[in-house]
Structures are given as structure tokens and as C-alpha cells.
Design a protein around this motif. Structure first.
Motif, PDB file in Angstrom:
ATOM      1  N   SER A 433       1.840  14.812 -44.028  1.00 17.90           N
ATOM      2  CA  SER A 433       2.985  13.972 -43.638  1.00 17.90           C
ATOM      3  C   SER A 433       4.321  14.660 -43.954  1.00 17.90           C
ATOM      4  O   SER A 433       5.278  14.558 -43.181  1.00 17.90           O
ATOM      5  CB  SER A 433       2.895  12.621 -44.334  1.00 17.90           C
ATOM      6  OG  SER A 433       2.801  12.824 -45.728  1.00 17.90           O
ATOM      7  N   ILE A 434       4.389  15.377 -45.082  1.00 19.80           N
ATOM      8  CA  ILE A 434       5.672  16.003 -45.466  1.00 19.80           C
ATOM      9  C   ILE A 434       6.010  17.145 -44.496  1.00 19.80           C
ATOM     10  O   ILE A 434       7.142  17.257 -44.003  1.00 19.80           O
ATOM     11  CB  ILE A 434       5.598  16.537 -46.921  1.00 19.80           C
ATOM     12  CG1 ILE A 434       5.357  15.370 -47.880  1.00 19.80           C
ATOM     13  CG2 ILE A 434       6.863  17.293 -47.285  1.00 19.80           C
ATOM     14  CD1 ILE A 434       5.126  15.776 -49.325  1.00 19.80           C
ATOM     15  N   ILE A 435       4.996  17.976 -44.189  1.00 16.31           N
ATOM     16  CA  ILE A 435       5.252  19.119 -43.288  1.00 16.31           C
ATOM     17  C   ILE A 435       5.584  18.603 -41.886  1.00 16.31           C
ATOM     18  O   ILE A 435       6.527  19.069 -41.233  1.00 16.31           O
ATOM     19  CB  ILE A 435       4.031  20.070 -43.228  1.00 16.31           C
ATOM     20  CG1 ILE A 435       3.688  20.602 -44.621  1.00 16.31           C
ATOM     21  CG2 ILE A 435       4.285  21.232 -42.264  1.00 16.31           C
ATOM     22  CD1 ILE A 435       2.430  21.451 -44.697  1.00 16.31           C
ATOM     23  N   ASN A 436       4.825  17.602 -41.460  1.00 13.65           N
ATOM     24  CA  ASN A 436       5.017  17.081 -40.110  1.00 13.65           C
ATOM     25  C   ASN A 436       6.430  16.513 -39.927  1.00 13.65           C
ATOM     26  O   ASN A 436       7.111  16.796 -38.938  1.00 13.65           O
ATOM     27  CB  ASN A 436       3.954  16.005 -39.849  1.00 13.65           C
ATOM     28  CG  ASN A 436       3.717  15.837 -38.370  1.00 13.65           C
ATOM     29  OD1 ASN A 436       4.025  16.736 -37.587  1.00 13.65           O
ATOM     30  ND2 ASN A 436       3.211  14.694 -37.977  1.00 13.65           N
ATOM     31  N   ARG A 437       6.873  15.749 -40.948  1.00  8.45           N
ATOM     32  CA  ARG A 437       8.222  15.164 -40.860  1.00  8.45           C
ATOM     33  C   ARG A 437       9.268  16.283 -40.847  1.00  8.45           C
ATOM     34  O   ARG A 437      10.215  16.282 -40.048  1.00  8.45           O
ATOM     35  CB  ARG A 437       8.432  14.228 -42.057  1.00  8.45           C
ATOM     36  CG  ARG A 437       9.608  13.280 -41.873  1.00  8.45           C
ATOM     37  CD  ARG A 437       9.781  12.320 -43.010  1.00  8.45           C
ATOM     38  NE  ARG A 437       9.735  12.977 -44.303  1.00  8.45           N
ATOM     39  CZ  ARG A 437       8.917  12.625 -45.301  1.00  8.45           C
ATOM     40  NH1 ARG A 437       8.095  11.634 -45.161  1.00  8.45           N
ATOM     41  NH2 ARG A 437       8.928  13.285 -46.451  1.00  8.45           N
ATOM     42  N   ALA A 438       9.077  17.269 -41.738  1.00  7.66           N
ATOM     43  CA  ALA A 438      10.045  18.377 -41.811  1.00  7.66           C
ATOM     44  C   ALA A 438      10.107  19.113 -40.472  1.00  7.66           C
ATOM     45  O   ALA A 438      11.191  19.451 -39.975  1.00  7.66           O
ATOM     46  CB  ALA A 438       9.651  19.337 -42.929  1.00  7.66           C
ATOM     47  N   LEU A 439       8.945  19.335 -39.861  1.00  7.56           N
ATOM     48  CA  LEU A 439       8.922  20.096 -38.607  1.00  7.56           C
ATOM     49  C   LEU A 439       9.706  19.373 -37.516  1.00  7.56           C
ATOM     50  O   LEU A 439      10.434  20.003 -36.740  1.00  7.56           O
ATOM     51  CB  LEU A 439       7.477  20.351 -38.159  1.00  7.56           C
ATOM     52  CG  LEU A 439       6.767  21.488 -38.902  1.00  7.56           C
ATOM     53  CD1 LEU A 439       5.326  21.628 -38.425  1.00  7.56           C
ATOM     54  CD2 LEU A 439       7.511  22.808 -38.715  1.00  7.56           C
ATOM     55  N   LYS A 440       9.571  18.048 -37.486  1.00  7.99           N
ATOM     56  CA  LYS A 440      10.318  17.279 -36.449  1.00  7.99           C
ATOM     57  C   LYS A 440      11.811  17.535 -36.614  1.00  7.99           C
ATOM     58  O   LYS A 440      12.525  17.826 -35.647  1.00  7.99           O
ATOM     59  CB  LYS A 440       9.999  15.789 -36.590  1.00  7.99           C
ATOM     60  CG  LYS A 440       8.618  15.441 -36.074  1.00  7.99           C
ATOM     61  CD  LYS A 440       8.530  13.953 -35.681  1.00  7.99           C
ATOM     62  CE  LYS A 440       7.180  13.678 -35.056  1.00  7.99           C
ATOM     63  NZ  LYS A 440       6.188  13.130 -36.015  1.00  7.99           N
ATOM     64  N   THR A 441      12.297  17.418 -37.863  1.00  9.76           N
ATOM     65  CA  THR A 441      13.736  17.629 -38.111  1.00  9.76           C
ATOM     66  C   THR A 441      14.127  19.070 -37.760  1.00  9.76           C
ATOM     67  O   THR A 441      15.147  19.313 -37.116  1.00  9.76           O
ATOM     68  CB  THR A 441      14.049  17.389 -39.611  1.00  9.76           C
ATOM     69  OG1 THR A 441      13.495  16.146 -39.980  1.00  9.76           O
ATOM     70  CG2 THR A 441      15.524  17.423 -39.895  1.00  9.76           C
ATOM     71  N   LEU A 442      13.308  20.013 -38.181  1.00  5.84           N
ATOM     72  CA  LEU A 442      13.672  21.424 -37.990  1.00  5.84           C
ATOM     73  C   LEU A 442      13.679  21.811 -36.515  1.00  5.84           C
ATOM     74  O   LEU A 442      14.498  22.628 -36.075  1.00  5.84           O
ATOM     75  CB  LEU A 442      12.725  22.326 -38.793  1.00  5.84           C
ATOM     76  CG  LEU A 442      12.860  22.194 -40.323  1.00  5.84           C
ATOM     77  CD1 LEU A 442      11.710  22.893 -41.054  1.00  5.84           C
ATOM     78  CD2 LEU A 442      14.207  22.754 -40.793  1.00  5.84           C
ATOM     79  N   VAL A 443      12.770  21.205 -35.733  1.00  6.47           N
ATOM     80  CA  VAL A 443      12.775  21.458 -34.283  1.00  6.47           C
ATOM     81  C   VAL A 443      14.038  20.848 -33.680  1.00  6.47           C
ATOM     82  O   VAL A 443      14.761  21.496 -32.910  1.00  6.47           O
ATOM     83  CB  VAL A 443      11.497  20.902 -33.612  1.00  6.47           C
ATOM     84  CG1 VAL A 443      11.622  20.925 -32.096  1.00  6.47           C
ATOM     85  CG2 VAL A 443      10.265  21.697 -34.054  1.00  6.47           C
ATOM     86  N   ASP A 444      14.350  19.593 -34.069  1.00  8.33           N
ATOM     87  CA  ASP A 444      15.573  18.930 -33.564  1.00  8.33           C
ATOM     88  C   ASP A 444      16.806  19.775 -33.847  1.00  8.33           C
ATOM     89  O   ASP A 444      17.727  19.832 -33.049  1.00  8.33           O
ATOM     90  CB  ASP A 444      15.788  17.590 -34.286  1.00  8.33           C
ATOM     91  CG  ASP A 444      14.963  16.497 -33.642  1.00  8.33           C
ATOM     92  OD1 ASP A 444      14.358  16.771 -32.596  1.00  8.33           O
ATOM     93  OD2 ASP A 444      14.912  15.388 -34.222  1.00  8.33           O
ATOM     94  N   LYS A 445      16.821  20.407 -34.996  1.00  7.65           N
ATOM     95  CA  LYS A 445      18.007  21.175 -35.404  1.00  7.65           C
ATOM     96  C   LYS A 445      17.936  22.625 -34.924  1.00  7.65           C
ATOM     97  O   LYS A 445      18.763  23.468 -35.306  1.00  7.65           O
ATOM     98  CB  LYS A 445      18.151  21.141 -36.931  1.00  7.65           C
ATOM     99  CG  LYS A 445      18.505  19.753 -37.457  1.00  7.65           C
ATOM    100  CD  LYS A 445      18.820  19.767 -38.924  1.00  7.65           C
ATOM    101  CE  LYS A 445      19.154  18.380 -39.437  1.00  7.65           C
ATOM    102  NZ  LYS A 445      20.405  17.834 -38.885  1.00  7.65           N
ATOM    103  N   ALA A 446      16.916  22.923 -34.126  1.00 13.95           N
ATOM    104  CA  ALA A 446      16.723  24.276 -33.567  1.00 13.95           C
ATOM    105  C   ALA A 446      16.632  25.348 -34.649  1.00 13.95           C
ATOM    106  O   ALA A 446      17.115  26.468 -34.478  1.00 13.95           O
ATOM    107  CB  ALA A 446      17.842  24.601 -32.566  1.00 13.95           C
ATOM    108  N   LEU A 447      15.997  25.000 -35.779  1.00 19.08           N
ATOM    109  CA  LEU A 447      15.779  26.007 -36.828  1.00 19.08           C
ATOM    110  C   LEU A 447      14.382  26.604 -36.725  1.00 19.08           C
ATOM    111  O   LEU A 447      14.130  27.690 -37.254  1.00 19.08           O
ATOM    112  CB  LEU A 447      16.003  25.394 -38.220  1.00 19.08           C
ATOM    113  CG  LEU A 447      17.459  25.027 -38.505  1.00 19.08           C
ATOM    114  CD1 LEU A 447      17.596  24.225 -39.788  1.00 19.08           C
ATOM    115  CD2 LEU A 447      18.350  26.269 -38.572  1.00 19.08           C
ATOM    116  N   VAL A 448      13.449  25.869 -36.079  1.00 20.43           N
ATOM    117  CA  VAL A 448      12.126  26.437 -35.783  1.00 20.43           C
ATOM    118  C   VAL A 448      11.724  26.037 -34.367  1.00 20.43           C
ATOM    119  O   VAL A 448      12.268  25.086 -33.800  1.00 20.43           O
ATOM    120  CB  VAL A 448      11.010  25.945 -36.766  1.00 20.43           C
ATOM    121  CG1 VAL A 448      11.352  26.212 -38.213  1.00 20.43           C
ATOM    122  CG2 VAL A 448      10.686  24.481 -36.564  1.00 20.43           C
ATOM    123  N   THR A 449      10.761  26.793 -33.836  1.00 15.03           N
ATOM    124  CA  THR A 449      10.119  26.354 -32.594  1.00 15.03           C
ATOM    125  C   THR A 449       8.635  26.161 -32.904  1.00 15.03           C
ATOM    126  O   THR A 449       8.086  26.816 -33.798  1.00 15.03           O
ATOM    127  CB  THR A 449      10.240  27.410 -31.481  1.00 15.03           C
ATOM    128  OG1 THR A 449       9.663  28.631 -31.959  1.00 15.03           O
ATOM    129  CG2 THR A 449      11.686  27.655 -31.086  1.00 15.03           C
TER     130      THR A 449
END
Ligand SMILES: C[S@@+](CC[C@H](N)C(=O)[O-])C[C@H]1O[C@@H](n2cnc3c(N)ncnc32)[C@H](O)[C@@H]1O
Ligand code: SF4
Length: 475
Positions: A433-449
Motif C-alpha cells: 500500500s505504501i509503495i503503490n500510493r507513493a507511485l501514484k503521486t510520483l507519476v502525477d508529479k512526473a518524477l517516475v514513469t
């Protein structure tokens, strides 16, 4: 948004491009990232656990279990002695004048303590004497101050009590003490890799940082080491130092390329107390700059804007000949990345590491521990036949997965869920849950794909990776 961090971000050198991360950091919705980089802790060294007051026996059992399963581990021996105290340095050090009789006694004492502690580790973790050491690293402090007799005693002990059959040996020195004779001795003892601090090739900046060697001495050390047969030489550079400007960093990177150095570590100057956040190890005393000494209103540290201009210049200039793996560690494209860092952080490995000496930080995936950082208390623990561990923490399954993901992200290599699933009995990082939530934010902020199973940092994500892993994945 806080005014101070924004003012610092707006400190920009008009002769260089505005840093790429400027837009991202100046947006109000990204203030969490700006506040983090403004506060400035070391962020990629220690991956804390989430179970505090974890019993020492449990830590040792976890280490035994994982060391038994590991292909190799990384082993540190930390020698804290230095002949001066750099103004930026917050490492646990013991300052002495190497010419004195008292210093000779101290060197003996430091080696005695290191060996005593190593024996305790060997008694507490039975598999430690058998497991292959992937890389053995004598680091400091300034181990190159150790007299030959003491260095031999230390190396003999490690080589005869640990499994060095596959080990490479790495030694960290300081340019003023890595003489030709000393380098010859290191080569004879089996070291194939050396590293030392340069910080800057500008004498004025070296002096303003409280260091007692010249840029010329650094270059001579590199030539001497090559002549003696070392082809793996790593130097440390810092950007963001007192009085340093973007031009200085440009000249430093040009020098690295001209010298054709195999490896370079390029770190931002960190001024926060690392230990407070448990993201790095620091001594009991603050650094002299942390105490506000040796600078004044006329002599300035570059603000965040200039620091990112420096960082992006390093990335750009080194990109034709070097790769960055992990963050801050650059290696020539035809050379291998840092072996010890890979053993500890690459997703497919993440093997245990054991650090023996003042302030050592040891860990496996289930637990981690930090040694006492004050020499008096450290010796007291050894005198009482106790491992000198200050604090151990356990790591829950959820956090183990998070730490594995964070460490893998810090390598800058795309993080592959297939490799992750093999490590975690089929569990995907998307199920955490922690990684999944972080990934959503990071994709939104264009820091990861995210492309199928693979998570890749974008260029802004690479530059801001310490902030990414320390703000998005919980405490
Ligand atoms: C602990 S030192 C050991 C190297 C050796 N004693 C020397 O100074 O040449 C390892 C490196 O950590 C880096 N370092 C120490 N304090 C730092 C700080 N506050 N911010 C960024 N890097 C730092 C320096 O680049 C230094 O060369
Ligand atoms: S940077 Fe190196 S020489 Fe300077 S105080 Fe720290 S450990 Fe000692």
C-alpha cells in the motif's frame, strides 16, 4: 509556501541555465520536496526500520539468518583518526597530531578496539566467519594515518578471520597522507581500490573548508597511485561549499574528465544533523559549520538554485564518459559501478553489511543497527564485553518491501517488479500500500514513469531522488 526555501531556490547564477528542477520545486503543490531539500539531510545512506527498541539478540539472529543465505556480504572497518577536522565534516572522528607519541598509542588503541569488536561480531554471528566477503573496505576518518605495523595487524586479522576468497579490497585515505610509500604498502597488502576526498580542485575552496592539502597534492596522489598500479581510483567532490560558484564546479568536473578518473563521488554539501533523521551517521559533535564557525556574512554558501545548477552541470558534463549508479556515484562507462554499493542496494542483491568501528551502521533486510559514535562510550562498551551498538531497529514485512524499493530507486536503475517478486515470494510492489500510493503521486508529479513491470525515474526524479525516497514512503 515558506519564503526562505524559495529565496534560496531563487539564488541563481545568471551565466548558467536556470536548473531544470526549478519549475518543479517552485510550484506550491511541491513544497514538501522544496522543504526537504532546503532542510538538507544526508538521504541515501541509512534505511531505518520501523520497530524501535528491537532487542539486540533479535537483530543478531536476523543477521545470522540472512548472512547464511547471502551470496556475499559487504564488510567495513572504520578507523576514526584524522589529523585535522574539516569544517563540513560531521563524521565520528578522533583528531590527533600523528607526529606525537600520544598518537602512536591512539593508533594502537584504535586497531585493538577494532579487532576486539570484530571478534565479538564473529562470536555473535556464527556464519560471519564463513560467508564470502564481496568487498572489504577500510574507511574513515583517515585510515592512511595508521602506521605500517598497525595497518598490517588490522589487515592480517581480517584476512585470517573472514572469508576473503572472493573479496576485493578498498581503502579510503586523505590526499596529504597517501604518500607514494603508503600507496606501495596498500598495493602489497592486497588493496586494489583507493578513494580519497578532494572536495574541490580550487585551493581557495579547499582552504575555506579547513583542509590541509593542496589541489596539486590530490593530482599527485592520482598520478602516484596509477604509477604504482591502481587503476581503480575514486575521489570525493562536494558542491555547495563556502565561496564556491558554478564556475568552480565546472572546472572540477573538467578536471575529473581530463584526469580520466575511473570513479567519482559528487555530493551536495549537507549541513543538517544526519543522525537526527537516521538517514546517515554522524558523530556526537556538530560540524564546525553547523556550529556557525568559520564563515560570516561576507562569505556565503551558494543557495539551492545555484546548487541545482551545479548538480545539473555535473550530470551534463559527466554524461558522455560516465554513468551514475547509485545516486552521486559516477563510474566511467567501461568500468564497473561501486561493488560495495551494488551489494547493498541493487534490487537483486541487497545483501547484509557489517560495519565495525565507531559509528558503524550494519543491516540486513529484517533489522539494522548503528554503533555508538563517541569514542569514550564506544571503548567503555568494549571494555564491558558488549558489542558497541547504540540502537537497533527491526523492520516489518511492509517496511522491508518499502526499504527494498527505496534502495533500488536510489541506484537510479529502473526498478523491476519481476526481480522484486522473486525477492518477496511472489509479492508485487504494486501490492504494497505504501509503495503503490507513493507511485501514484510520483507519476502525477512526473518524477517516475511506470511501464508494465518497470518503474523508471524521470530526469527530475534522478536529480531529486533523495527527496523522492525520503518524503513519499512514510516515516
Ligand atoms: C568521511 S570522509 C573520508 C575521506 C577522507 N577522510 C578525506 O577527507 O579525504 C568521506 C567523504 O564524505 C564527504 N562528506 C563529509 N562530510 C560531508 C558533508 N557534510 N556533506 C557532504 N559530504 C560530506 C566528503 O566528500 C568526504 O571526502
Ligand atoms: S572529511 Fe575526512 S579528513 Fe576531514 S574530518 Fe572528515 S574524515 Fe577527517
Amino acid at each position: 509556501m515558506n519564503k526562505e526555501p524559495l529565496d534560496s531556490l531563487n539564488d541563481i547564477d545568471a551565466h548558467y541555465p536556470v536548473p531544470r528542477v526549478y519549475d518543479f520545486l517552485s510550484r506550491p503543490q511541491n513544497c514538501e520536496f522544496l522543504d526537504y531539500v532546503f532542510k538538507d539531510p544526508f538521504g541515501c545512506h541509512v534505511f531505518p526500520g520501523d520497530i524501535s527498541s528491537y532487542p539486540l539478540d533479535s537483530f543478531l539472529n536476523d543477521m545470522e539468518r540472512e548472512i547464511k543465505q547471502a551470496k556475499q556480504i559487504h564488510l567495513w572497518s572504520y578507523i576514526p583518526t584524522c589529523r585535522y577536522r574539516c569544517y563540513f565534516c560531521d563524521f565520528p572522528t578522533v583528531i590527533l597530531n600523528p607526529q606525537t607519541e600520544a598518537a602512536q598509542t591512539m593508533f594502537r588503541d584504535v586497531v585493538d578496539c577494532n579487532i576486539t569488536e570484530a571478534r565479538m561480531w564473529l562470536e555473535s554471528i556464527p556464519s560471519l566467519g564463513q560467508v564470502e566477503i564481496g568487498e572489504f573496505n577500510i574507511f574513515g576518518g583517515t585510515p592512511s594515518l595508521l602506521p605500517e605495523q598497525e595497518l598490517r595487524r588490522l589487515v592480517d586479522f581480517y584476512q585470517s578471520h573472514f572469508n576473503f576468497s572472493a573479496a576485493s579490497m578498498r581503502f579510503e585515505g586523505e590526499p596529504g597522507t597517501l604518500t607514494k610509500n603508503y600507496l606501495r604498502l596498500l598495493k602489497k597488502l592486497g588493496f586494489s581500490k583507493i578513494s580519497f576526498g578532494v572536495q574541490s580542485f580550487n585551493d581557495h575552496i579547499i582552504k575555506a573548508s579547513g583542509r590541509m592539502h593542496s589541489a596539486r597534492a590530490c593530482i599527485e596522489t592520482i598520478y602516484d597511485a596509477r604509477e604504482i598500479g591502481f587503476n581503480w581510483i575514486s575521489v570525493d567532490l562536494i558542491y555547495g561549499l563556502l565561496d564556491q560558484n558554478v564556475d568552480d564546479v565546472k572546472r572540477d568536473v573538467e578536471k575529473i574528465i581530463e584526469l580520466g578518473l575511473s570513479h567519482v563521488v559528487c555530493t551536495k554539501l549537507h549541513m543538517d544533523e544526519f543522525m537526527r533523521k537516521r538517514t546517515g551517521v554522524s558523530g556526537e559533535r556538530k560540524s564546525l559549520w553547523q556550529k556557525g564557525k568559520f564563515f560570516d556574512d561576507k562569505r556565503r554558501f551558494p543557495g539551492l538554485g545555484k546548487q541545482y545548477q551545479m548538480r545539473e552541470l555535473v550530470e551534463k558534463y559527466l554524461s558522455s564518459d560516465y554513468l551514475e549508479h547509485p545516486t552521486m556515484y559516477f563510474h566511467q562507462k567501461h568500468q564497473r559501478p561501486e561493488k560495495w554499493k551494488g551489494l547493498v542496494t541493487d534490487l537483486g542483491k541487497q545483501y547484509p553489511e557489517v560495519a565495525i568501528g565507531l559509528g558503524g551502521s550494519s543491516k540486513c533486510t529484517r533489522a539494522e543497527a548503528i554503533n555508538i559514535t563517541g569514542y569514550g562510550r564506544y571503548k567503555e562498551a568494549l571494555d564491558n564485553h558488549r558489542l558497541p551498538i547504540d540502537e537497533s531497529q527491526g523492520i516489518s514485512l511492509l517496511r522491508r518491501e518499502v526499504n527494498a524499493f527505496k534502495m533500488a530507486t536510489s541506484t537510479l536503475v529502473p526498478v523491476n517488479d519481476g526481480v522484486f517478486r522473486r525477492r518477496f515470494e511472489g509479492r508485487s510492489f504494486f501490492d504494497n500500500s505504501i509503495i503503490n500510493r507513493a507511485l501514484k503521486t510520483l507519476v502525477d508529479k512526473a518524477l517516475v514513469t511506470v511501464d508494465g513491470d518497470v518503474v523508471t525515474l524521470t530526469p527530475n526524479g534522478v536529480t531529486l531522488v533523495e527527496a523522492v525516497i525520503n518524503t513519499q514512503f512514510g516515516p
